[in-house]
Design a protein around this motif. Structure first.
Motif, PDB file in Angstrom:
ATOM      1  N   ASN A 199       0.852  -1.194   0.000  1.00 52.42           N
ATOM      2  CA  ASN A 199       0.000   0.000   0.000  1.00 52.42           C
ATOM      3  C   ASN A 199       0.887   1.243   0.000  1.00 52.42           C
ATOM      4  O   ASN A 199       0.908   2.009   0.963  1.00 52.42           O
ATOM      5  N   ASP A 259      -1.852   5.478   6.183  1.00 54.41           N
ATOM      6  CA  ASP A 259      -1.961   4.091   6.622  1.00 54.41           C
ATOM      7  C   ASP A 259      -0.647   3.591   7.206  1.00 54.41           C
ATOM      8  O   ASP A 259      -0.639   2.886   8.219  1.00 54.41           O
ATOM      9  N   GLU A 316      -0.021   5.212  10.624  1.00 52.97           N
ATOM     10  CA  GLU A 316      -0.946   4.668  11.619  1.00 52.97           C
ATOM     11  C   GLU A 316      -0.535   3.261  12.031  1.00 52.97           C
ATOM     12  O   GLU A 316      -0.588   2.902  13.215  1.00 52.97           O
TER      13      GLU A 316
END
Length: 466
Positions: free
Chosen positions: A27, A36, A39
């Motif tokens: 990703n 993302d 996190e």
């Protein structure tokens, strides 16, 4: 406790560490959009008992994770941004996953997780009472567009740290004892008057003329700057149609030199040339600094500690990984092995992965790259190293580097985690080592105090406009 316990902890966590790295690889997110990835790293640290603060320096994906409330305070850094246009499958042939999509061509998925592994191993040692002190993990976004760490320094994220140990993917295992080029980056925008280029050219004032005149001015300037200075530029907006005098046009300009003062002096001349180009073309010009970085202040004391830990840690390369490395290396053509000493280049040429530790081949040199780690090195003693995550001779920002980053590179990532952990452990347990690293830092810095190369009110998200 022996240092081997740190290494064993990282090996025991191999599955979830490689899983986390793979998730980030699958990703890819470009600079300042790494939501993302940031996190996921932050969640992993929270689960380990770190306090985690996001939004450092007004950047959503910048964070600081801390464990412990006493000194010494040691830290490490993780990057996690991908490169635009570098999409590539984990195969030994060019095969984009998404045409034009991003990819981890600099291995920052490995970088972020490897440093995290080291920080967590040290945290567990503190938790067990094996060592006293505190450990900090700094999540540093936007390295690929420059200056993410500079904003974090401005915001005080590195305040209170006694030393930092960091690394970067590459194809060798070696501490860094050299420096690199300082840099300034500018977005230059000209505004003029549009007009029909044939029917009423006299009514127009071409912003593109301003861009071209500045480019010509930079070309003439090259003859009158010191040899190490490098000036690059690219036209980012030149208009939409040849028969319309462009009312707006822009370019990006970069100035590099080994010395920060030299960069600033040449940058001033570029600003003057931009004003002159605007005057000649009858346009208005706006020059915005979007990035600025220092060269690296090396620390040989920390470099020696890193090398000792490299020699103590195992490099967990599987037969399958080495076979894939050999297949990838076949695609490199005629790679350069200049990153290793001359008497080791034949060995590097024959190896799929060159994993034996080297003693800082860059010592006494200035690399032709720039990094915002340079600013960190002027703020706190910084030890840096490369770990072999790519086949021998692989250039960064290549499709081969992306392909290696999913599985093959995790061996070097785990190795890097061990080296980070061992080096931070040494700093916490050996008072003389920390004192020597600090003394070297102060001596090399001398009376040159660090001043941020960016304006205090600069907006980090202007970087995304480049």
């Amino acid at each position: 406790m022996t240092k081997q316990q740190l290494f064993d902890d990282i090996e025991a966590d191999e599955d979830w560490l490689t899983g986390l790295s793979t998730d980030i690889w699958e990703n890819p997110e470009v600079a300042l959009q790494e939501h993302d990835a940031a996190e996921a790293l932050g969640d992993a640290l929270r689960e380990e008992g770190f306090s985690v603060e996001f939004g450092v320096a007004g950047i959503d994906t910048a964070f600081v994770a801390r464990y412990g409330d006493e000194g010494p305070v040691v830290g490490t850094m993780g990057e996690f941004d991908a490169l635009p246009g570098m999409s590539q499958a984990a195969t030994a042939e060019p095969e984009p996953i998404e045409e034009g999509g991003p990819g981890h061509g600099c291995g920052h998925n490995l970088f972020g997780v490897g440093s995290l592994a080291g920080a967590i191993a040290v945290k567990r040692a503190i938790e067990r009472g094996d060592v006293e002190g505190s450990v900090v993990y700094l999540g540093t976004p936007a390295e690929e567009v420059g200056a993410g760490k500079v904003y974090m320094i401005q915001d005080g994220a590195f305040d209170g740290l006694d030393a930092v140990v960091s690394w970067h993917p590459g194809w060798t295992n070696a501490p860094n004892k050299g420096s690199c080029l300082a840099v300034d980056t500018f977005s230059v925008r000209f505004e003029g008057e549009s007009a029909h280029a044939a029917a009423a050219p006299e009514a127009g004032r071409s912003a593109l003329d301003g861009v071209q005149l500045l480019g010509n001015g930079i070309e003439f300037m090259r003859e009158h700057v010191a040899d190490p200075v490098r000036i690059h530029y690219v036209v980012t907006d030149g208009g939409q149609a040849a028969n319309v005098v462009p009312a707006e046009a822009s370019m990006e300009v970069m100035v590099r030199a080994p010395d920060r003062a030299a960069v600033e002096a040449v940058s001033d001349r570029v600003r003057d040339a931009a004003e002159g180009a605007a005057l000649m073309s009858g346009t208005e010009v706006d020059v915005t600094k979007t990035s600025g970085m220092y060269g690296v202040l090396p620390n040989h004391t920390l470099g020696d500690t890193i090398l000792a830990n490299m020699e103590a840690a195992d490099f967990p390369l599987s037969e399958e990984q080495e076979a894939f490395a050999a297949d990838l290396k076949e695609t490199l053509g005629s790679p350069s092995y200049a990153d290793v000493p001359a008497d080791r280049r034949d060995e590097a040429a024959e190896a799929a992965m060159f994993t034996e530790p080297l003693d800082a081949p860059d010592e006494g040199t200035t690399g032709s790259y720039s990094t915002d780690s340079g600013d960190v090195s002027w703020t706190v003693p910084l030890g840096r190293f490369r770990a072999a995550t790519w086949p021998a001779g692989t250039p960064a920002h290549s499709w081969q580097a992306v392909a290696a980053g999913k599985d093959l590179g995790t061996a070097g990532m785990l190795f890097a985690g061990k080296v980070v952990a061992g080096s931070l452990y040494d700093l916490l347990t050996e008072n003389e080592l920390l004192e020597e690293a600090t003394a070297e830092f102060e001596e090399r810095k001398g009376d040159r105090e660090y001043e941020s190369p960016l304006p205090a009110d600069a907006d980090p998200y202007e970087l995304t406009d480049r």
